[in-house]
Design a protein around this motif. Sequence first.
Motif, mmCIF file in Angstrom:
data_model
loop_
_atom_site.group_PDB
_atom_site.id
_atom_site.type_symbol
_atom_site.label_atom_id
_atom_site.label_comp_id
_atom_site.label_asym_id
_atom_site.label_seq_id
_atom_site.Cartn_x
_atom_site.Cartn_y
_atom_site.Cartn_z
ATOM 1 N N MET A 94 1.079 3.961 -2.918
ATOM 2 C CA MET A 94 0.787 5.369 -2.628
ATOM 3 C C MET A 94 1.969 6.231 -3.064
ATOM 4 N N THR A 95 3.145 5.707 -2.854
ATOM 5 C CA THR A 95 4.340 6.445 -3.245
ATOM 6 C C THR A 95 4.411 6.531 -4.759
ATOM 7 N N ASP A 109 1.815 8.951 -6.071
ATOM 8 C CA ASP A 109 2.181 10.336 -5.790
ATOM 9 C C ASP A 109 3.270 10.803 -6.755
ATOM 10 N N ASN A 145 0.839 -1.200 0.000
ATOM 11 C CA ASN A 145 0.000 0.000 0.000
ATOM 12 C C ASN A 145 0.878 1.256 0.000
ATOM 13 N N ASN A 146 1.881 1.225 0.838
ATOM 14 C CA ASN A 146 2.790 2.368 0.915
ATOM 15 C C ASN A 146 3.506 2.568 -0.422
#
Length: 130
Positions: free
Chosen positions: A125-126, A129, A121-122
């Motif tokens: 998301m990274t 972004d 997930n991280n």
Amino acid sequence: LETIVNELEDKLQKEEKAHEALDKNKRKLEGSLHTLQDSCNDKENRIQELQNSLDKAMEDVAKLTLKSEDEAASRSNAEKKLRELENRVGDLSEDLEAERAAHKRTEKLKRDLNEELQKINNELMTSVDN
């Protein structure tokens, strides 16, 4: 003749005395016989009482023996049931330990998967972004 009469009278007196002595002895023996018969009857009654007591005691012993055998059988059955229950508890204890170990593994796997999901997930998301 007078001597013969005197002799016969003496003889008669002796026989009467002997007869009296025999009668006296007869009465004495009859009294002793009656006493002995009474004593014998008393002893026979006592023997019967003792026999009745012995019979009752034997009956009580037989009942107690039967009760003891029944209690021993019940005890044996209870001990058998106890062993069976102890074995069952042992089996259930092993099953519980296996379930706990499986639960621990599942929880660890769940944490590991959650951590990996969090990482993914991280990363997602990274990358979104950027």
